[in-house]
Design a protein around this motif. Sequence first.
Motif, PDB file in Angstrom:
ATOM      1  N   ARG B  44      -9.339   1.166  -6.137  1.00 29.63           N
ATOM      2  CA  ARG B  44      -8.977  -0.180  -6.917  1.00 29.63           C
ATOM      3  C   ARG B  44      -7.257   0.183  -6.478  1.00 29.63           C
ATOM      4  O   ARG B  44      -6.847   1.400  -6.843  1.00 29.63           O
ATOM      5  CB  ARG B  44      -8.878   0.180  -8.546  1.00 29.63           C
ATOM      6  CG  ARG B  44     -10.455   0.022  -8.743  1.00 29.63           C
ATOM      7  CD  ARG B  44     -10.528   0.010 -10.108  1.00 29.63           C
ATOM      8  NE  ARG B  44     -10.650   1.315 -10.776  1.00 29.63           N
ATOM      9  CZ  ARG B  44     -10.762   1.796 -12.062  1.00 29.63           C
ATOM     10  NH1 ARG B  44     -10.720   0.897 -13.000  1.00 29.63           N
ATOM     11  NH2 ARG B  44     -10.537   3.008 -12.326  1.00 29.63           N
ATOM     12  N   LEU B  45      -6.424  -0.765  -6.547  1.00 31.14           N
ATOM     13  CA  LEU B  45      -5.247  -0.909  -5.921  1.00 31.14           C
ATOM     14  C   LEU B  45      -4.294  -0.775  -7.242  1.00 31.14           C
ATOM     15  O   LEU B  45      -4.405  -1.575  -8.340  1.00 31.14           O
ATOM     16  CB  LEU B  45      -4.872  -2.135  -5.263  1.00 31.14           C
ATOM     17  CG  LEU B  45      -3.550  -2.303  -4.946  1.00 31.14           C
ATOM     18  CD1 LEU B  45      -3.176  -1.418  -3.778  1.00 31.14           C
ATOM     19  CD2 LEU B  45      -3.201  -3.807  -4.367  1.00 31.14           C
ATOM     20  N   ILE B  46      -3.321   0.045  -7.307  1.00 29.60           N
ATOM     21  CA  ILE B  46      -2.664   0.485  -8.404  1.00 29.60           C
ATOM     22  C   ILE B  46      -1.163  -0.369  -8.390  1.00 29.60           C
ATOM     23  O   ILE B  46      -0.806  -1.366  -9.223  1.00 29.60           O
ATOM     24  CB  ILE B  46      -2.118   1.964  -8.394  1.00 29.60           C
ATOM     25  CG1 ILE B  46      -3.352   2.553  -8.611  1.00 29.60           C
ATOM     26  CG2 ILE B  46      -1.342   2.328  -9.817  1.00 29.60           C
ATOM     27  CD1 ILE B  46      -3.223   4.200  -8.588  1.00 29.60           C
ATOM     28  N   TYR B  47      -0.383  -0.146  -7.118  1.00 30.06           N
ATOM     29  CA  TYR B  47       0.744  -0.786  -6.754  1.00 30.06           C
ATOM     30  C   TYR B  47       0.635  -0.946  -5.210  1.00 30.06           C
ATOM     31  O   TYR B  47       0.288  -0.110  -4.596  1.00 30.06           O
ATOM     32  CB  TYR B  47       1.871   0.038  -7.311  1.00 30.06           C
ATOM     33  CG  TYR B  47       2.525  -0.328  -8.784  1.00 30.06           C
ATOM     34  CD1 TYR B  47       1.856   0.283  -9.801  1.00 30.06           C
ATOM     35  CD2 TYR B  47       3.187  -1.390  -8.858  1.00 30.06           C
ATOM     36  CE1 TYR B  47       2.217   0.210 -10.963  1.00 30.06           C
ATOM     37  CE2 TYR B  47       3.738  -1.650 -10.362  1.00 30.06           C
ATOM     38  CZ  TYR B  47       3.146  -0.909 -11.309  1.00 30.06           C
ATOM     39  OH  TYR B  47       3.827  -1.358 -12.626  1.00 30.06           O
ATOM     40  N   TYR B  48       1.487  -1.719  -4.875  1.00 29.33           N
ATOM     41  CA  TYR B  48       2.090  -1.860  -3.469  1.00 29.33           C
ATOM     42  C   TYR B  48       3.314  -2.472  -3.529  1.00 29.33           C
ATOM     43  O   TYR B  48       3.992  -2.782  -4.252  1.00 29.33           O
ATOM     44  CB  TYR B  48       1.051  -2.896  -2.914  1.00 29.33           C
ATOM     45  CG  TYR B  48       1.166  -4.402  -3.243  1.00 29.33           C
ATOM     46  CD1 TYR B  48       0.478  -4.740  -4.090  1.00 29.33           C
ATOM     47  CD2 TYR B  48       1.909  -5.257  -2.461  1.00 29.33           C
ATOM     48  CE1 TYR B  48       0.512  -6.022  -4.816  1.00 29.33           C
ATOM     49  CE2 TYR B  48       1.971  -6.620  -2.848  1.00 29.33           C
ATOM     50  CZ  TYR B  48       1.510  -7.043  -4.026  1.00 29.33           C
ATOM     51  OH  TYR B  48       1.436  -8.385  -4.221  1.00 29.33           O
ATOM     52  N   SER B  49       3.724  -2.049  -2.090  1.00 31.02           N
ATOM     53  CA  SER B  49       5.067  -2.439  -1.853  1.00 31.02           C
ATOM     54  C   SER B  49       5.397  -3.237  -0.280  1.00 31.02           C
ATOM     55  O   SER B  49       4.732  -2.767   0.516  1.00 31.02           O
ATOM     56  CB  SER B  49       6.090  -1.149  -1.709  1.00 31.02           C
ATOM     57  OG  SER B  49       7.184  -1.542  -1.223  1.00 31.02           O
ATOM     58  N   ALA B  50       5.987  -4.189  -0.259  1.00 30.94           N
ATOM     59  CA  ALA B  50       6.018  -4.839   1.043  1.00 30.94           C
ATOM     60  C   ALA B  50       7.218  -4.544   1.844  1.00 30.94           C
ATOM     61  O   ALA B  50       7.292  -4.679   3.167  1.00 30.94           O
ATOM     62  CB  ALA B  50       6.205  -6.434   0.707  1.00 30.94           C
ATOM     63  N   ALA B  51       8.263  -3.666   1.201  1.00 30.58           N
ATOM     64  CA  ALA B  51       9.214  -3.167   1.788  1.00 30.58           C
ATOM     65  C   ALA B  51      10.315  -2.367   0.945  1.00 30.58           C
ATOM     66  O   ALA B  51       9.781  -2.331  -0.273  1.00 30.58           O
ATOM     67  CB  ALA B  51      10.317  -4.305   2.317  1.00 30.58           C
ATOM     68  N   ALA B  52      11.096  -1.707   1.330  1.00 35.36           N
ATOM     69  CA  ALA B  52      11.993  -1.064   0.453  1.00 35.36           C
ATOM     70  C   ALA B  52      12.527  -1.852  -0.687  1.00 35.36           C
ATOM     71  O   ALA B  52      12.988  -2.970  -0.508  1.00 35.36           O
ATOM     72  CB  ALA B  52      13.211  -0.092   1.271  1.00 35.36           C
ATOM     73  N   ASP B  53      12.534  -1.186  -1.962  1.00 36.82           N
ATOM     74  CA  ASP B  53      13.051  -2.002  -2.975  1.00 36.82           C
ATOM     75  C   ASP B  53      12.228  -3.228  -3.466  1.00 36.82           C
ATOM     76  O   ASP B  53      12.506  -3.993  -4.322  1.00 36.82           O
ATOM     77  CB  ASP B  53      14.457  -2.174  -2.643  1.00 36.82           C
ATOM     78  CG  ASP B  53      15.484  -1.222  -2.764  1.00 36.82           C
ATOM     79  OD1 ASP B  53      16.236  -1.326  -1.965  1.00 36.82           O
ATOM     80  OD2 ASP B  53      15.175  -0.278  -3.545  1.00 36.82           O
ATOM     81  N   ILE B  54      11.154  -3.320  -2.893  1.00 42.22           N
ATOM     82  CA  ILE B  54      10.076  -4.362  -3.222  1.00 42.22           C
ATOM     83  C   ILE B  54       8.745  -3.758  -3.535  1.00 42.22           C
ATOM     84  O   ILE B  54       7.902  -3.299  -2.822  1.00 42.22           O
ATOM     85  CB  ILE B  54       9.939  -5.543  -2.286  1.00 42.22           C
ATOM     86  CG1 ILE B  54      11.323  -5.969  -1.629  1.00 42.22           C
ATOM     87  CG2 ILE B  54       8.908  -6.465  -2.600  1.00 42.22           C
ATOM     88  CD1 ILE B  54      11.190  -7.012  -0.573  1.00 42.22           C
ATOM     89  N   THR B  55       8.464  -3.940  -4.765  1.00 41.20           N
ATOM     90  CA  THR B  55       7.211  -3.536  -5.424  1.00 41.20           C
ATOM     91  C   THR B  55       6.259  -4.467  -6.256  1.00 41.20           C
ATOM     92  O   THR B  55       7.138  -5.297  -6.746  1.00 41.20           O
ATOM     93  CB  THR B  55       7.190  -1.984  -6.280  1.00 41.20           C
ATOM     94  OG1 THR B  55       8.147  -2.168  -7.165  1.00 41.20           O
ATOM     95  CG2 THR B  55       8.121  -1.049  -5.301  1.00 41.20           C
ATOM     96  N   ASP B  56       5.246  -4.315  -6.338  1.00 37.62           N
ATOM     97  CA  ASP B  56       4.452  -5.198  -7.096  1.00 37.62           C
ATOM     98  C   ASP B  56       3.197  -4.840  -7.589  1.00 37.62           C
ATOM     99  O   ASP B  56       2.584  -3.690  -7.003  1.00 37.62           O
ATOM    100  CB  ASP B  56       4.061  -6.695  -6.273  1.00 37.62           C
ATOM    101  CG  ASP B  56       3.960  -7.578  -7.155  1.00 37.62           C
ATOM    102  OD1 ASP B  56       4.002  -8.807  -6.537  1.00 37.62           O
ATOM    103  OD2 ASP B  56       3.600  -7.694  -8.474  1.00 37.62           O
ATOM    104  N   TYR B  64       1.280   3.592 -14.961  1.00 40.40           N
ATOM    105  CA  TYR B  64       1.960   4.047 -13.424  1.00 40.40           C
ATOM    106  C   TYR B  64       3.088   3.494 -13.328  1.00 40.40           C
ATOM    107  O   TYR B  64       3.379   2.261 -13.698  1.00 40.40           O
ATOM    108  CB  TYR B  64       1.074   4.010 -12.603  1.00 40.40           C
ATOM    109  CG  TYR B  64      -0.402   4.485 -12.451  1.00 40.40           C
ATOM    110  CD1 TYR B  64      -1.341   3.574 -13.057  1.00 40.40           C
ATOM    111  CD2 TYR B  64      -0.650   5.553 -12.156  1.00 40.40           C
ATOM    112  CE1 TYR B  64      -2.515   4.098 -13.271  1.00 40.40           C
ATOM    113  CE2 TYR B  64      -1.872   6.326 -12.344  1.00 40.40           C
ATOM    114  CZ  TYR B  64      -3.023   5.448 -12.887  1.00 40.40           C
ATOM    115  OH  TYR B  64      -4.125   5.826 -13.036  1.00 40.40           O
ATOM    116  N   VAL B  65       4.198   3.956 -12.646  1.00 32.22           N
ATOM    117  CA  VAL B  65       5.477   3.557 -12.266  1.00 32.22           C
ATOM    118  C   VAL B  65       5.655   3.891 -10.737  1.00 32.22           C
ATOM    119  O   VAL B  65       5.315   5.119 -10.606  1.00 32.22           O
ATOM    120  CB  VAL B  65       6.543   4.154 -13.022  1.00 32.22           C
ATOM    121  CG1 VAL B  65       7.846   3.785 -12.463  1.00 32.22           C
ATOM    122  CG2 VAL B  65       6.573   3.828 -14.536  1.00 32.22           C
TER     123      VAL B  65
END
Lengths: 114, 113
Positions: B44-56, B64-65
Amino acid sequence: GDSVTQMEGPVTLSEEAFLTINCTYTATGYPSLFWYVQYPGEGLQLLLKATKADDKGSNKGFEATYRKETTSFHLEKGSVQVSDSAVYFCALILLKAAGNKLTFGGGTRVLVKP
Amino acid sequence: DAGITQSPRYKITETGRQVTLMCHQTWSHSYMFWYRQDLGHGLRLIYYSAAADITDKGEVPDGYVVSRSKTENFPLTLESATRSQTSVYFCASSDRTGLGEQYFGPGTRLTVT
């Protein structure tokens, strides 16, 4: 939403037996399809992929064909070895998926006995 | 070493404590992901990030953080650990050109007592 369904395991086989793991998918567009493998105590690794209908992905003796008409991507190997014991995950991704996110199936554990 | 690494590999913590799981990749991949793997729930996906300073957020972000101040690092913090967060956590990364091709770390086995 998009989803991937795999046959539940565990699948127990003898060495040199034929392996098939069924995978079907539901997607709103035209996905790329993947099989990932997880060996004991390790992270997942990409086993093979197919990006369009009728493509066949292959690697390490494993094969899977992208069947659009049956929305399936079944994994096969003609003669398994003990070293093929692992958990296998089918997955999809849509071309415009936000964040390059994969949708995974639940995984199928395969145990090959000598 | 090249690749994607996670630390620690094993962690035991108590309920209510804060714990941070580290993930580092050397490929300069744009995308990074955190998953948890539990029996009966798959991955299961918790968080993802497309680039530095971009999270979703992913499928199960509560409790979670994450942050991503540098491209190569993507730490996952459990602010106040609960027993339900006992799991195996995997970090992964992918390049923008490799659609769906994710590279996974070896995992962190976390036990919350």
